[in-house]
Scaffold this motif. Structure first.
Motif, mmCIF file in Angstrom:
data_model
loop_
_atom_site.group_PDB
_atom_site.id
_atom_site.type_symbol
_atom_site.label_atom_id
_atom_site.label_comp_id
_atom_site.label_asym_id
_atom_site.label_seq_id
_atom_site.Cartn_x
_atom_site.Cartn_y
_atom_site.Cartn_z
ATOM 1 N N ALA A 1 0.823 -1.212 0.000
ATOM 2 C CA ALA A 1 0.000 0.000 0.000
ATOM 3 C C ALA A 1 0.858 1.263 0.000
ATOM 4 O O ALA A 1 0.392 2.339 -0.361
ATOM 5 C CB ALA A 1 -0.948 0.007 1.196
ATOM 6 N N ALA A 2 2.134 1.140 0.394
ATOM 7 C CA ALA A 2 3.051 2.283 0.417
ATOM 8 C C ALA A 2 3.955 2.330 -0.809
ATOM 9 O O ALA A 2 4.658 3.314 -1.029
ATOM 10 C CB ALA A 2 3.911 2.227 1.679
ATOM 11 N N GLN A 3 3.941 1.288 -1.622
ATOM 12 C CA GLN A 3 4.842 1.199 -2.785
ATOM 13 C C GLN A 3 4.701 2.381 -3.755
ATOM 14 O O GLN A 3 5.717 2.919 -4.206
ATOM 15 C CB GLN A 3 4.635 -0.126 -3.516
ATOM 16 N N HIS B 1 8.381 3.164 10.252
ATOM 17 C CA HIS B 1 7.074 2.632 10.637
ATOM 18 C C HIS B 1 6.793 1.420 9.770
ATOM 19 O O HIS B 1 7.007 1.466 8.555
ATOM 20 C CB HIS B 1 5.984 3.685 10.445
ATOM 21 N N ALA B 2 6.310 0.369 10.384
ATOM 22 C CA ALA B 2 6.127 -0.883 9.642
ATOM 23 C C ALA B 2 4.952 -1.682 10.194
ATOM 24 O O ALA B 2 4.458 -1.422 11.288
ATOM 25 C CB ALA B 2 7.400 -1.723 9.720
ATOM 26 N N ILE B 3 4.570 -2.642 9.390
ATOM 27 C CA ILE B 3 3.588 -3.656 9.787
ATOM 28 C C ILE B 3 4.356 -4.966 9.888
ATOM 29 O O ILE B 3 5.185 -5.260 9.027
ATOM 30 C CB ILE B 3 2.483 -3.794 8.709
ATOM 31 N N GLN B 4 4.091 -5.742 10.908
ATOM 32 C CA GLN B 4 4.738 -7.044 11.027
ATOM 33 C C GLN B 4 3.948 -8.049 10.208
ATOM 34 O O GLN B 4 2.766 -8.287 10.448
ATOM 35 C CB GLN B 4 4.836 -7.484 12.486
ATOM 36 N N ILE B 5 4.607 -8.624 9.207
ATOM 37 C CA ILE B 5 3.967 -9.611 8.337
ATOM 38 C C ILE B 5 3.934 -10.971 9.025
ATOM 39 O O ILE B 5 2.922 -11.656 9.047
ATOM 40 C CB ILE B 5 4.723 -9.723 6.984
ATOM 41 N N ILE C 1 8.976 -7.687 8.184
ATOM 42 C CA ILE C 1 8.212 -6.455 8.360
ATOM 43 C C ILE C 1 8.087 -5.763 7.002
ATOM 44 O O ILE C 1 8.925 -5.965 6.113
ATOM 45 C CB ILE C 1 8.841 -5.496 9.394
ATOM 46 N N ALA C 2 7.040 -4.954 6.873
ATOM 47 C CA ALA C 2 6.821 -4.179 5.652
ATOM 48 C C ALA C 2 6.755 -2.701 6.042
ATOM 49 O O ALA C 2 5.845 -2.277 6.761
ATOM 50 C CB ALA C 2 5.537 -4.614 4.961
ATOM 51 N N ILE C 3 7.732 -1.948 5.584
ATOM 52 C CA ILE C 3 7.841 -0.527 5.926
ATOM 53 C C ILE C 3 6.830 0.282 5.121
ATOM 54 O O ILE C 3 6.635 0.044 3.932
ATOM 55 C CB ILE C 3 9.265 -0.014 5.628
ATOM 56 N N PHE C 4 6.218 1.271 5.794
ATOM 57 C CA PHE C 4 5.324 2.174 5.068
ATOM 58 C C PHE C 4 5.652 3.639 5.315
ATOM 59 O O PHE C 4 5.103 4.525 4.666
ATOM 60 C CB PHE C 4 3.845 1.886 5.375
ATOM 61 N N SER C 5 6.587 3.921 6.189
ATOM 62 C CA SER C 5 7.019 5.294 6.419
ATOM 63 C C SER C 5 8.413 5.265 7.025
ATOM 64 O O SER C 5 8.756 4.342 7.756
ATOM 65 C CB SER C 5 6.040 6.010 7.363
ATOM 66 N N VAL D 1 -5.135 -0.746 8.417
ATOM 67 C CA VAL D 1 -5.639 -1.218 7.127
ATOM 68 C C VAL D 1 -4.849 -0.540 6.015
ATOM 69 O O VAL D 1 -4.206 0.493 6.219
ATOM 70 C CB VAL D 1 -7.157 -0.950 6.976
ATOM 71 N N ASP D 2 -4.921 -1.105 4.819
ATOM 72 C CA ASP D 2 -4.151 -0.596 3.686
ATOM 73 C C ASP D 2 -4.403 0.879 3.394
ATOM 74 O O ASP D 2 -3.484 1.617 3.052
ATOM 75 C CB ASP D 2 -4.425 -1.418 2.425
ATOM 76 N N GLU D 3 -5.633 1.335 3.526
ATOM 77 C CA GLU D 3 -5.946 2.738 3.249
ATOM 78 C C GLU D 3 -5.189 3.677 4.187
ATOM 79 O O GLU D 3 -4.643 4.700 3.766
ATOM 80 C CB GLU D 3 -7.451 2.982 3.361
ATOM 81 N N VAL D 4 -5.125 3.341 5.452
ATOM 82 C CA VAL D 4 -4.415 4.153 6.438
ATOM 83 C C VAL D 4 -2.908 4.104 6.164
ATOM 84 O O VAL D 4 -2.213 5.120 6.261
ATOM 85 C CB VAL D 4 -4.735 3.690 7.875
ATOM 86 N N ILE D 5 -2.420 2.938 5.800
ATOM 87 C CA ILE D 5 -1.001 2.787 5.472
ATOM 88 C C ILE D 5 -0.652 3.658 4.263
ATOM 89 O O ILE D 5 0.347 4.372 4.267
ATOM 90 C CB ILE D 5 -0.656 1.305 5.215
ATOM 91 N N SER D 6 -1.469 3.618 3.248
ATOM 92 C CA SER D 6 -1.251 4.435 2.052
ATOM 93 C C SER D 6 -1.272 5.921 2.398
ATOM 94 O O SER D 6 -0.403 6.686 1.962
ATOM 95 C CB SER D 6 -2.322 4.123 1.006
ATOM 96 N N GLN D 7 -2.239 6.344 3.191
ATOM 97 C CA GLN D 7 -2.323 7.756 3.599
ATOM 98 C C GLN D 7 -1.072 8.189 4.342
ATOM 99 O O GLN D 7 -0.529 9.266 4.079
ATOM 100 C CB GLN D 7 -3.551 7.986 4.480
#
Length: 188
Positions: free
Chosen positions: A20-22, A55-59, A64-68, A94-100
């Motif tokens: 979502a951050a790509q 900032h990341a989500i633990q997969i 982990i997947a970094i989004f910021s 959720v993906d929308e928040v991660i993208s934002q």
């Protein structure tokens, strides 16, 4: 819920950019920034990168997947040493928040670091790549116009138009030898 990634977890962890951050990641790393990172040596880039917060989500336990946190000149996913960073892991986004969050972080940095020679290119890139609701929330417009950008950057619309024309000329496809001969023969 958030937690800090432990030193033990950092040792065995693989890192990716969250899907979502790509788009925000790609956008940021394809811009012409005020400083050209290719002119810095690896030691300098590593020094600039130390102690940043990611900032990341633990997969899973080992991924982990970094989004910021990737929105700085020295970020390099392939040579990232997690031990040098503070990693905040979120468990319930959720993906929308991660993208934002990714776009917010990228735009915060890009707006303050764009090369003055690339302002018009940035405007077009923003309009092409950034979701329109983010453009609207930042610039109060559905698309960022030359007029609005000129106001925000203390530039003139003429300056932006000249940058656009210069870029358009530099991207023009060179004529093939055959096309050049035809052009010369016709007297153009």
């Amino acid at each position: 819920m958030t937690k800090l990634l432990s030193t033990t977890d950092k040792k065995n962890c693989t890192v990716t950019i969250h899907t979502a951050a790509q788009p925000a990641f790609d956008f940021f790393h394809n811009q012409a920034h005020f400083f050209d990172k290719t002119l810095f040596n690896k030691t300098t880039l590593d020094e600039l990168s130390k102690n940043s917060t990611l900032h990341a989500i633990q997969i899973n336990n080992n991924e982990i997947a970094i989004f910021s946190g990737f929105e700085h000149i020295s970020f390099n996913l392939t040579s990232l040493d997690l031990k040098q960073h503070t990693i905040i892991v979120f468990t319930d986004l959720v993906d929308e928040v991660i993208s934002q969050q990714a776009w917010r972080s990228v735009l915060r940095t890009v707006i303050s670091s764009v090369s003055s020679q690339s302002i018009e290119e940035l405007r077009r890139n923003l309009n092409d790549a950034v979701p329109s609701d983010y453009i609207k929330s930042i610039f109060n417009k559905n698309i960022l116009s030359q007029k609005k950008l000129a106001q925000l950057t203390s530039s003139s619309r003429d300056t932006l138009a000249k940058q656009y024309q210069r870029e358009k000329r530099s991207q023009a496809k060179p004529l093939s030898i055959f096309q050049q001969l035809i052009k010369e023969d016709s007297g153009e």
